[in-house]
Design an enzyme around this catalytic site. Structure first.
Site, PDB file in Angstrom:
ATOM      1  N   GLU A  62     -24.283  -3.430  19.791  1.00 16.04           N
ATOM      2  CA  GLU A  62     -23.000  -2.946  19.290  1.00 16.04           C
ATOM      3  C   GLU A  62     -22.195  -2.372  20.445  1.00 16.04           C
ATOM      4  O   GLU A  62     -22.761  -1.810  21.393  1.00 16.04           O
ATOM      5  CB  GLU A  62     -23.213  -1.884  18.213  1.00 16.04           C
ATOM      6  CG  GLU A  62     -24.072  -0.725  18.642  1.00 16.04           C
ATOM      7  CD  GLU A  62     -24.598   0.086  17.475  1.00 16.04           C
ATOM      8  OE1 GLU A  62     -24.384   1.315  17.500  1.00 16.04           O
ATOM      9  OE2 GLU A  62     -25.219  -0.474  16.553  1.00 16.04           O
ATOM     10  N   LYS A  92     -20.308   0.093  22.756  1.00 16.54           N
ATOM     11  CA  LYS A  92     -20.419   1.538  22.971  1.00 16.54           C
ATOM     12  C   LYS A  92     -19.003   2.112  22.994  1.00 16.54           C
ATOM     13  O   LYS A  92     -18.311   2.075  23.995  1.00 16.54           O
ATOM     14  CB  LYS A  92     -21.146   1.836  24.277  1.00 16.54           C
ATOM     15  CG  LYS A  92     -21.435   3.321  24.487  1.00 16.54           C
ATOM     16  CD  LYS A  92     -22.242   3.546  25.755  1.00 16.54           C
ATOM     17  CE  LYS A  92     -22.572   5.018  25.936  1.00 16.54           C
ATOM     18  NZ  LYS A  92     -21.335   5.829  26.086  1.00 16.54           N
ATOM     19  N   CYS A 130     -19.698  34.354  50.021  1.00 16.54           N
ATOM     20  CA  CYS A 130     -20.148  35.696  50.404  1.00 16.54           C
ATOM     21  C   CYS A 130     -20.319  35.883  51.902  1.00 16.54           C
ATOM     22  O   CYS A 130     -20.595  36.997  52.363  1.00 16.54           O
ATOM     23  CB  CYS A 130     -21.462  36.041  49.699  1.00 16.54           C
ATOM     24  SG  CYS A 130     -22.870  35.057  50.265  1.00 16.54           S
ATOM     25  N   CYS A 138     -21.566  30.971  54.199  1.00 15.56           N
ATOM     26  CA  CYS A 138     -21.251  30.737  52.784  1.00 15.56           C
ATOM     27  C   CYS A 138     -19.775  31.022  52.529  1.00 15.56           C
ATOM     28  O   CYS A 138     -19.284  32.107  52.870  1.00 15.56           O
ATOM     29  CB  CYS A 138     -22.114  31.626  51.895  1.00 15.56           C
ATOM     30  SG  CYS A 138     -21.666  31.555  50.141  1.00 15.56           S
ATOM     31  N   ASP A 164     -15.864   4.436  23.197  1.00 19.85           N
ATOM     32  CA  ASP A 164     -15.541   5.551  24.082  1.00 19.85           C
ATOM     33  C   ASP A 164     -14.669   6.545  23.323  1.00 19.85           C
ATOM     34  O   ASP A 164     -13.449   6.568  23.450  1.00 19.85           O
ATOM     35  CB  ASP A 164     -14.822   5.039  25.330  1.00 19.85           C
ATOM     36  CG  ASP A 164     -14.774   6.105  26.427  1.00 19.85           C
ATOM     37  OD1 ASP A 164     -13.994   5.928  27.379  1.00 19.85           O
ATOM     38  OD2 ASP A 164     -15.505   7.101  26.320  1.00 19.85           O
ATOM     39  N   CYS A 182     -26.999  28.705  50.319  1.00 18.70           N
ATOM     40  CA  CYS A 182     -26.609  30.040  50.757  1.00 18.70           C
ATOM     41  C   CYS A 182     -27.807  30.964  50.629  1.00 18.70           C
ATOM     42  O   CYS A 182     -28.520  30.944  49.627  1.00 18.70           O
ATOM     43  CB  CYS A 182     -25.448  30.535  49.897  1.00 18.70           C
ATOM     44  SG  CYS A 182     -25.186  32.313  49.979  1.00 18.70           S
ATOM     45  N   LYS A 184     -24.200   0.028  30.502  1.00 19.05           N
ATOM     46  CA  LYS A 184     -22.855   0.436  30.892  1.00 19.05           C
ATOM     47  C   LYS A 184     -22.116  -0.697  31.600  1.00 19.05           C
ATOM     48  O   LYS A 184     -22.702  -1.503  32.317  1.00 19.05           O
ATOM     49  CB  LYS A 184     -22.924   1.668  31.811  1.00 19.05           C
ATOM     50  CG  LYS A 184     -23.677   2.852  31.224  1.00 19.05           C
ATOM     51  CD  LYS A 184     -23.059   3.369  29.951  1.00 19.05           C
ATOM     52  CE  LYS A 184     -21.794   4.136  30.194  1.00 19.05           C
ATOM     53  NZ  LYS A 184     -22.004   5.442  30.831  1.00 19.05           N
ATOM     54  N   TYR A 204       0.849  -1.208   0.000  1.00 21.54           N
ATOM     55  CA  TYR A 204       0.000   0.000   0.000  1.00 21.54           C
ATOM     56  C   TYR A 204       0.874   1.243   0.000  1.00 21.54           C
ATOM     57  O   TYR A 204       0.647   2.193  -0.775  1.00 21.54           O
ATOM     58  CB  TYR A 204      -0.924   0.000   1.222  1.00 21.54           C
ATOM     59  CG  TYR A 204      -1.846   1.206   1.291  1.00 21.54           C
ATOM     60  CD1 TYR A 204      -1.386   2.429   1.786  1.00 21.54           C
ATOM     61  CD2 TYR A 204      -3.163   1.135   0.838  1.00 21.54           C
ATOM     62  CE1 TYR A 204      -2.205   3.548   1.833  1.00 21.54           C
ATOM     63  CE2 TYR A 204      -3.995   2.260   0.870  1.00 21.54           C
ATOM     64  CZ  TYR A 204      -3.512   3.452   1.380  1.00 21.54           C
ATOM     65  OH  TYR A 204      -4.322   4.557   1.405  1.00 21.54           O
ATOM     66  N   CYS A 262     -24.527  36.937  46.341  1.00 19.27           N
ATOM     67  CA  CYS A 262     -23.482  35.919  46.431  1.00 19.27           C
ATOM     68  C   CYS A 262     -22.750  35.847  45.092  1.00 19.27           C
ATOM     69  O   CYS A 262     -23.363  35.622  44.049  1.00 19.27           O
ATOM     70  CB  CYS A 262     -24.088  34.558  46.767  1.00 19.27           C
ATOM     71  SG  CYS A 262     -22.857  33.237  46.888  1.00 19.27           S
ATOM     72  N   TYR A 307     -15.912   4.732  13.123  1.00 22.66           N
ATOM     73  CA  TYR A 307     -16.891   3.658  12.962  1.00 22.66           C
ATOM     74  C   TYR A 307     -18.280   4.279  12.840  1.00 22.66           C
ATOM     75  O   TYR A 307     -18.691   5.075  13.694  1.00 22.66           O
ATOM     76  CB  TYR A 307     -16.882   2.710  14.168  1.00 22.66           C
ATOM     77  CG  TYR A 307     -15.641   1.871  14.295  1.00 22.66           C
ATOM     78  CD1 TYR A 307     -15.521   0.654  13.639  1.00 22.66           C
ATOM     79  CD2 TYR A 307     -14.577   2.300  15.089  1.00 22.66           C
ATOM     80  CE1 TYR A 307     -14.372  -0.131  13.771  1.00 22.66           C
ATOM     81  CE2 TYR A 307     -13.423   1.533  15.226  1.00 22.66           C
ATOM     82  CZ  TYR A 307     -13.331   0.324  14.564  1.00 22.66           C
ATOM     83  OH  TYR A 307     -12.198  -0.450  14.683  1.00 22.66           O
TER      84      TYR A 307
END
Length: 778
Positions: free
Chosen positions: A117, A119, A415, A412, A121, A430, A318, A39, A436, A227
């Protein structure tokens, strides 16, 4: 330079055809025809020929995958068909529940055929082919809008520049995943280390970063693979009947499909596939984080439809999350846009699933106390795919003597305001509200974002600068900014400042639904905001709407209704809205409530909503409430009937209900609340036009196909939806009208075969003009 002879032209074409055919055998059929060295030899021969005769270079030549000069930025691409998300199943029982729902909705008892199929990533992208040529590639983005990465996608060898076959689609949009194989990832990181450059944490990050390079020559140097897994648009050829047929068609057109894909009959076959692919996961050579299952038959997919932004006919199963041990060094408290305090674990850095994790969520103080987690503990960190890492438990047996308890901060951290947490509240908030800094900034950034008010040029850094310089404290302050104030900020000038002021002025006229979404009301997304605008017709009515009516809005549940009511009951929020209106912000609406919504606001509906909100109607079923509503019609009549007590029940309502009803109406002001709601219903009814006038296409299904010249498909879709039509992506016998633009394909042919009425773009524009809709402004 002399023109090449006919022999040279033919030789170049032969070499291109040979290399493209070998690529098809290698990437699509997984059946290499020649060694890599052969090739490479032919590739260099073609390269030399094209270098000597530049006129021979064609767009589909394998040599044209080297990248081009760097771009300044990516253009945005509006997906004509949204790139949707999938719901997840995390165990076998959840998958069985999915299969049960599918069979119940389809009303079938036999096993359903699914396509299973891996999955992948990586990074989801869309490829658009016109008459067989790659015309555009785009990232998924937010599902509605992505980035134009055409120049980069052309460098990926497994992305065909030209489709194969005698009969290729006139228009084909392919969805798929770009991944980086493990071998290529290791080699890339080795090169990065050698060059003393940053190494990538995992193949997914490397793939995403490579594909989003402004310099496509960098992309061309990266080992990326593509793909294909679905089609979003198909015109010019017959539509396949099943998902597996579609994948076969993609293969025949030169598009690579994952070789692990299988058709499985029934849920047990899906589980066999899942456990088989999980076992061989480490030997695949690329990352996967689960399996995707899709109902194979397209007619069944259409019958199942969608919920929210996910299809009912597909689910992602999953893989079990990866876990690691590390030490909790401390806890920081982050304040979100709504004021919620979230504890963030500061961890000793650890590799979890190929990613270095140093921060993780601890959810809330109740979860910390439930798990008895302390600073200094050795903890288990959990990470699944792209899910935010979280601390799931501590190991008390490894707890050091100096371990410290974790508690809410006394005030908080941003703030200094009081922290409020009721007895029945999980989330601590808060009380600083608009003062804030954390809430200020995030609220303003959300308000200015593209899908909200779309204020061009008002990015996160500029918002921070405006708040830091105390030029703004609420979103209403944006519209009081002066050009000279903005021009004085770092990295800003007069032109940039003028552009921002102009963008703010342009944003003043915005659709009511987008304005509501921009306000950042807790739990209110774009679709819910649009529903509120459609149902009530104007902002003032929404601001005054009681919970009894909010609960009647489609897709608004109890928590959402309470969030809306609480937002508009808060004086600070009302003051900000008044400030926006005073500054000239003018949310655009028809002023007319939806006739369908108004018609749904019967006395029975009000009683059902009251029951959900706590009115003591326990034991009185919806059927009895319908009977009471139909019998009495108004709250006054109902109250009078209830005063008569037992024995006054209408036919079909059990004895004793009227006595219970009389007590319920007297408790907690329910009679007054129902009367107030009824008064607003009367107000809405007086403003609502006849349904045929306000939504003339109510109940109709329209389909758009081909290219529209005067406006986009998305604009046409929004215009049709305003008139009450449902816009579908497929033609059936139930389709009311097909709008055929230029180069309309298989959908037009199907409409003609079914006898469905067809119109052109001019006719659609006439419909819009007749009802005062300018699609170009949508």
């Amino acid at each position: 330079m002399s023109q090449p002879s006919q022999d040279i032209i033919q030789k170049a074409q032969h070499l291109r055809d040979q290399l493209n055919d070998w690529s098809y055998r290698y990437y699509v059929l997984d059946d290499p025809a020649v060694p890599d060295a052969e090739y490479d030899r032919i590739y260099r021969e073609l390269q030399a020929l094209e270098a000597a005769h530049p006129s021979l270079v064609s767009a589909d030549s394998p040599t044209q995958r080297v990248g081009d000069v760097p771009l300044e930025a990516f253009d945005q691409v509006q997906h004509e068909v949204p790139m949707l998300s999938l719901d997840n199943a995390f165990d076998d029982d959840e998958l069985r529940a999915f299969d049960k729902r599918v069979r119940e909705r389809l009303d079938v008892s036999d096993a359903v055929d699914y396509v299973a199929e891996p999955k992948l990533d990586g990074l989801a992208i869309s490829l658009l082919y016109l008459d067989g040529e790659l015309a555009r590639a785009a990232t998924r983005g937010d599902g509605q809008t992505g980035e134009n990465i055409t120049v980069n996608a052309r460098t990926i060898r497994s992305v065909p520049l030209t489709l194969r076959g005698d009969k290729v689609p006139s228009r084909l949009e392919v969805r798929g995943e770009v991944v980086m194989p493990h071998e290529g990832f290791a080699a890339l990181n080795a090169r990065q280390e050698e060059a003393e450059q940053k190494v990538f944490a995992n193949p997914r990050n490397a793939a995403a970063g490579s594909l989003r390079q402004l310099d496509s020559r960098i992309t061309a140097s990266r080992p990326l693979e593509f793909y294909a897994y679905s089609m979003a648009q198909l015109e010019g050829v017959p539509e396949p009947a099943t998902h597996s047929d579609m994948l076969d068609a993609l293969r025949s057109w030169n598009l690579r499909v994952n070789p692990e894909v299988r058709v499985c009959a029934g849920v047990e076959a899906l589980l066999d596939f899942y456990h088989g692919i999980l076992e061989k996961r480490d030997r695949l050579g690329y990352d996967i984080d689960g399996v995707v299952y899709k109902v194979n038959r397209f007619d069944w997919q259409r019958d199942l439809g969608f919920v929210s932004r996910a299809p009912r006919w597909a689910i992602a199963h999953k893989f079990p999350a990866q876990e690691e041990l590390t030490v909790l060094n401390g806890v920081d408290w982050q304040v979100g846009r709504t004021g919620a305090l979230t504890p963030v674990a500061r961890l000793e850095p650890v590799q979890v699933g190929g990613v270095t994790v140093s921060n993780a969520t601890l959810h809330n103080i109740d979860e910390i106390q439930r798990l008895d987690i302390r600073i200094g503990d050795t903890v288990v960190v959990y990470r699944a795919g792209d899910v935010i890492p979280k601390v799931v438990r501590a190991l008390p047996e490894r707890r050091p003597a100096e371990a410290q308890n974790i508690s809410l901060p006394p005030s908080c951290p941003v703030c200094g305001s009081e922290i409020l947490r009721g007895d029945d509240q999980v989330v601590a908030r808060c009380t600083g509200g608009l003062i804030c800094g954390a809430q200020q900034r995030e609220a303003i950034k959300h308000f200015a974002s593209r899908r909200a008010m779309d204020i061009d040029g008002l990015g996160d850094k500029l918002v921070d600068a405006l708040v830091d310089q105390e030029l703004i404290s609420t979103v209403a302050d944006l519209y009081r900014l002066q050009s000279e104030q903005v021009a004085g900020l770092e990295r800003m000038g007069e032109k940039s400042a003028d552009n921002l002021i102009a963008a703010l002025e342009d944003s003043k006229s915005v659709a009511l639904g987008r304005f509501l979404f921009a306000l950042g009301i807790l739990q209110i997304g774009e679709e819910t905001a649009k529903s509120l605008a459609d149902c009530f017709g104007d902002l003032d009515t929404i601001r005054r709407a009681p919970l009894l009516l909010l609960l009647a809005v489609p897709d608004v549940g109890m928590e959402v209704a309470k969030a809306i009511g609480a937002f508009f009951a808060e004086a600070d929020n009302e003051a900000v809205i008044d400030g926006l209106l005073a500054a000239g912000v003018n949310p655009q609406s028809s002023g007319e409530p939806s006739a369908a919504f108004v018609n749904s606001l019967t006395l029975a509906q009000l009683l059902k909503s009251a029951k959900r909100l706590g009115m003591n109607l326990e034991g009185i079923g919806d059927k009895s409430l319908e009977t009471l509503g139909n019998h009495y019609r108004t709250v006054a009549e109902l109250s009078a009937g209830a005063a008569e007590g037992a024995g006054a029940e209408p036919k079909g309502v059990r004895s004793g209900v009227m006595t219970q009803l009389a007590k319920a109406l007297a408790d907690n002001g329910w009679l007054a609340r129902l009367q107030d709601a009824e008064a607003m219903v009367a107000e809405l009814a007086a403003r609502a036009p006849a349904q045929a006038e306000s939504r003339p296409l109510e109940g109709q299904t329209w389909v758009l196909t081909g290219t529209l010249e005067q406006f986009t498909r998305d604009q046409a879709k929004q215009g049709l939806q305003q008139l009450g039509a449902k816009v579908s992506g497929s033609v059936s016998k139930n389709t009311s009208m097909v709008v055929a633009g230029a180069a309309a394909g298989s959908k037009l042919a199907k409409a003609e075969s079914l006898g469905v009425e067809v119109c052109d773009e001019a006719a659609l524009l006439s419909v819009f003009e007749q009802h005062g809709i300018d699609p170009g402004a949508l």
